[in-house]
Enzyme design. Structure first.
Site, short mmCIF file in Angstrom:
data_model
loop_
_atom_site.label_atom_id
_atom_site.label_comp_id
_atom_site.label_asym_id
_atom_site.label_seq_id
_atom_site.Cartn_x
_atom_site.Cartn_y
_atom_site.Cartn_z
N PHE A 115 -12.68 -48.71 14.72
CA PHE A 115 -12.88 -49.25 16.30
C PHE A 115 -11.70 -49.36 16.95
O PHE A 115 -11.84 -49.33 18.23
CB PHE A 115 -13.29 -50.75 16.18
N GLU A 121 -2.93 -56.23 5.35
CA GLU A 121 -2.48 -55.70 6.73
C GLU A 121 -3.40 -56.71 7.48
O GLU A 121 -4.57 -57.10 7.48
CB GLU A 121 -3.33 -54.43 7.14
N CYS A 164 -2.99 -49.18 13.80
CA CYS A 164 -2.49 -48.59 12.26
C CYS A 164 -1.00 -48.42 12.18
O CYS A 164 -0.39 -48.36 11.17
CB CYS A 164 -3.11 -47.35 11.73
P1 NAD Z 1 -13.31 -49.87 8.65
O1 NAD Z 1 -12.91 -49.02 7.34
O2 NAD Z 1 -14.03 -51.03 8.74
O3 NAD Z 1 -14.53 -48.83 9.51
C1 NAD Z 1 -14.16 -47.34 9.64
C2 NAD Z 1 -15.29 -46.75 9.62
O4 NAD Z 1 -15.99 -46.84 8.49
C3 NAD Z 1 -16.18 -47.12 10.91
O5 NAD Z 1 -16.98 -45.95 11.21
C4 NAD Z 1 -17.39 -47.97 9.83
O6 NAD Z 1 -18.71 -47.99 10.40
C5 NAD Z 1 -17.36 -47.30 8.49
N1 NAD Z 1 -17.36 -48.31 7.46
C6 NAD Z 1 -17.17 -49.68 7.36
N2 NAD Z 1 -17.35 -50.12 6.32
C7 NAD Z 1 -17.85 -49.28 5.40
C8 NAD Z 1 -18.34 -49.05 4.00
N3 NAD Z 1 -18.36 -50.16 3.18
N4 NAD Z 1 -18.74 -48.12 3.58
C9 NAD Z 1 -18.88 -46.78 4.26
N5 NAD Z 1 -18.60 -46.82 5.71
C10 NAD Z 1 -17.86 -48.11 6.08
O7 NAD Z 1 -12.00 -49.95 9.74
P2 NAD Z 1 -11.91 -50.49 11.14
O8 NAD Z 1 -11.97 -51.97 10.86
O9 NAD Z 1 -12.83 -50.01 12.03
O10 NAD Z 1 -10.61 -49.99 11.45
C11 NAD Z 1 -9.24 -50.60 11.31
C12 NAD Z 1 -8.65 -49.76 9.98
O11 NAD Z 1 -8.45 -48.48 10.29
C13 NAD Z 1 -7.26 -50.45 9.90
O12 NAD Z 1 -7.12 -50.67 8.53
C14 NAD Z 1 -6.36 -49.72 10.48
O13 NAD Z 1 -5.02 -49.57 9.91
C15 NAD Z 1 -7.02 -48.23 10.04
N6 NAD Z 1 -6.47 -47.19 10.97
C16 NAD Z 1 -5.85 -46.25 10.16
C17 NAD Z 1 -5.28 -45.00 11.25
C18 NAD Z 1 -4.50 -43.91 10.31
O14 NAD Z 1 -4.22 -43.12 11.10
N7 NAD Z 1 -3.89 -44.24 9.38
C19 NAD Z 1 -5.73 -44.97 12.44
C20 NAD Z 1 -6.46 -45.96 12.89
C21 NAD Z 1 -6.96 -47.25 12.13
#
Ligand code: NAD
Length: 508
Positions: free
Chosen positions: A160, A393, A292
């Site tokens: 998101f 985090e 992130c």
């Molecule tokens: P999230 O893991 O909850 O969701 C990411 C994606 O995975 C979404 O499209 C969601 O629909 C899907 N998803 C969620 N739960 C799932 C499951 N159980 N099984 C399969 N798919 C699932 O992450 P978020 O809350 O949307 O984003 C925040 C996280 O992303 C933070 O941990 C942040 O650090 C990380 N992030 C990392 C980077 C990087 O480049 N390393 C960049 C941006 C964000």
């Protein structure tokens, strides 16, 4: 222009899928509510795409790929050049919608879009990346040359927190390499990627090359298991990244999974105090700490830096969140009520674990927005590695302060941390900076820079638990991720040379 698709969503209150070049209403009976994080007002309903819709999207991408892979790279890049111009033209409009659905300030939303545009610009140079290698006469009369080929239908699953930038890390480069792409954006902010898809059509890319399907774990699983998906780019939290990496690899797909982080900034006693304080405020609380690459831990080195704690506290206490449109707001609300409750719960437990809670943003109120997901700037001092505020985090506007005596101790502390997305050091000493960049086991290092995110012609090289895979996002590594190499060995015996070439006069 106003976005036709956003107008349609505002009327129907339903987010469409983007399948085979058209925005279509989903047949699903299952819808997810999209709320404005500053007010909880329902913006729209997001479909949980059906299995049939998933199959249709992936099937259409497969058909599009068969044609697109043979389009010369230079022609593919011409579409990308038009796309880049359109994104720039509509940057403000996209940022306005992005700010509404994420809660980001408008300036921050503009940055989100801009960072994505820069990746598209990088993709416009794809012609020189889609080149192999050659060697003549590797054995008697045998030459060897390699070609770079697209791999097929690729998929992206995005989080998101950057609904423009992160999708744009992926599909522009994948299609520039000759692939088709299926995007499953976060269900928490699907309007921005929908606008990106609208402009993709306008840029003249063929139908079916990009598909945008919405949903949650079920659609991710469908992508992970579908035999026609060849490569998966994922960005999100650590547990989901690990799950996607394992299940995708188990299905013999190529996977890159960028994950969560805990980023430290080391503050040396010789650093410029004003710069340190300003860097800490912006990098810990910008975007409500939901980045992130946010700095969430400051490691203050030496006795003299203890005196800086009060300056950090004063500076953090001087900023406040606000709704999009509030020009004095430093950041906006958290993405949803659940995140907000979790951050407040972490803050509530900190004192019991022994942290000194110097600022507690739990009771933050924003006038006129009683229902927003607000957390004020939060500061913990004397944090130790066993505390929850250090181990998780937080993904909120919170900064942990730790104290060590030497640079070596700081490096040991950071190297013991399981994450490896980013880190930084503030110092005037070249020797300290050199030692830090060399000894620290983190994939991206900033020297007197708090958030070391590389420009798109480098790659985003997080490491340890912040990345699962081999080839990173964007830069040259992304080209390798979205392509495979074919190597040709040829022998042309000399006695086969014909008598002379046909003559051509006109330039073709
Ligand atoms: P999230 O893991 O909850 O969701 C990411 C994606 O995975 C979404 O499209 C969601 O629909 C899907 N998803 C969620 N739960 C799932 C499951 N159980 N099984 C399969 N798919 C699932 O992450 P978020 O809350 O949307 O984003 C925040 C996280 O992303 C933070 O941990 C942040 O650090 C990380 N992030 C990392 C980077 C990087 O480049 N390393 C960049 C941006 C964000």
């Amino acid at each position: 222009m106003t976005s036709k698709i956003i107008d349609r969503i505002r009327q129907s209150r339903r987010v469409p899928l983007f399948i085979d070049g058209a925005f279509v209403d989903s047949d699903t009976a299952d819808w997810i509510e999209l709320n404005n994080p500053a007010t909880q007002e329902v913006i729209a309903q997001v479909p949980v795409a059906t299995g049939q819709e998933m199959d249709r999207a992936i099937g259409s991408a497969k058909v599009a790929f068969k044609q697109w892979r043979d389009v010369p790279t230079v022609q593919r890049v011409r579409c990308l050049l038009r796309y880049q111009a359109l994104l720039k033209e509509h940057q403000q409009e996209i940022a306005t919608v992005l700010a509404e659905e994420t809660g980001k300030t408008f300036a921050d939303a503009m940055g989100d879009v801009w960072r994505g545009i820069e990746v598209v610009e990088h993709g416009c140079g794809m012609t020189t990346h889609m080149m192999g290698e050659t060697a003549e006469n590797v054995a008697s009369n045998i030459d060897t040359h390699s070609y770079v080929h697209p791999i097929g239908v690729c998929a992206g699953i995005t989080p998101f927190n950057f609904p423009a930038m992160i999708p744009l890390w992926m599909y522009p480069l994948a299609v520039a390499c000759g692939n088709a792409f299926v995007l499953k954006p976060s269900e928490q902010d699907p309007l921005t990627p929908t606008m990106l898809a609208e402009l993709f059509v306008e840029a003249g890319f063929p139908s079916g090359l990009l598909q945008v399907i919405h949903g949650d774990k079920r659609q991710v699983d469908a992508i992970l298991d579908h035999p026609d998906i060849k490569a998966i780019s994922f960005v999100g939290s650590v547990p989901v990244a690990q799950y996607v990496y394992r299940r995708g690899a188990d299905n013999l797909k190529r996977v890159q999974a960028m994950a969560g982080a805990k980023n430290h900034m080391v503050v040396m006693p010789d650093a410029d105090k004003e710069r340190v304080v300003s860097a800490l405020v912006g990098s810990s609380c910008g975007a409500a700490g939901q980045r992130c690459m946010a700095i969430s831990v400051a490691v203050l080195v030496g006795e003299s830096t203890r005196g800086w704690v009060s300056d950090i506290k004063t500076a953090l206490a001087g900023i406040r969140p606000g709704a999009p449109g509030d020009e004095n707001a430093a950041y906006g609300p958290l993405i949803n009520r659940k995140s907000c409750d979790r951050v407040r719960e972490i803050i509530a437990g900190a004192a019991g674990e022994g942290a000194d809670v110097l600022l507690d943003g739990s009771d933050c109120v924003v006038e006129g927005y009683p229902d927003g997901n607000w957390v004020g700037p939060t500061l913990f001092d004397n944090v130790t590695t066993n505390m929850r505020v250090y181990q998780e985090e937080i993904f909120g506007p919170a900064l942990c302060l730790m104290h060590v005596d030497t640079l070596e101790e700081a490096i040991d502390l950071i190297n013991a941390n399981p994450y490896g997305n980013g880190t930084s050091i503030f110092t005037k000493s070249g020797a300290a900076a050199r030692k830090y960049q060399h000894d620290t086991e983190v994939g991206q290092v900033g020297i007197n820079l708090p958030i070391p995110v590389p420009a798109p012609f480098f790659s985003f090289t997080g490491s340890k638990n912040s990345f699962f895979g081999d080839l990173h996002a964007y830069g040259k590594q992304a080209v390798r991720f979205y392509t495979e190499t074919k190597t040709v060995l040829s022998r042309w015996p000399e006695d086969d040379v014909p008598d002379g070439p046909d003559m051509t006069i006109n330039m073709a």
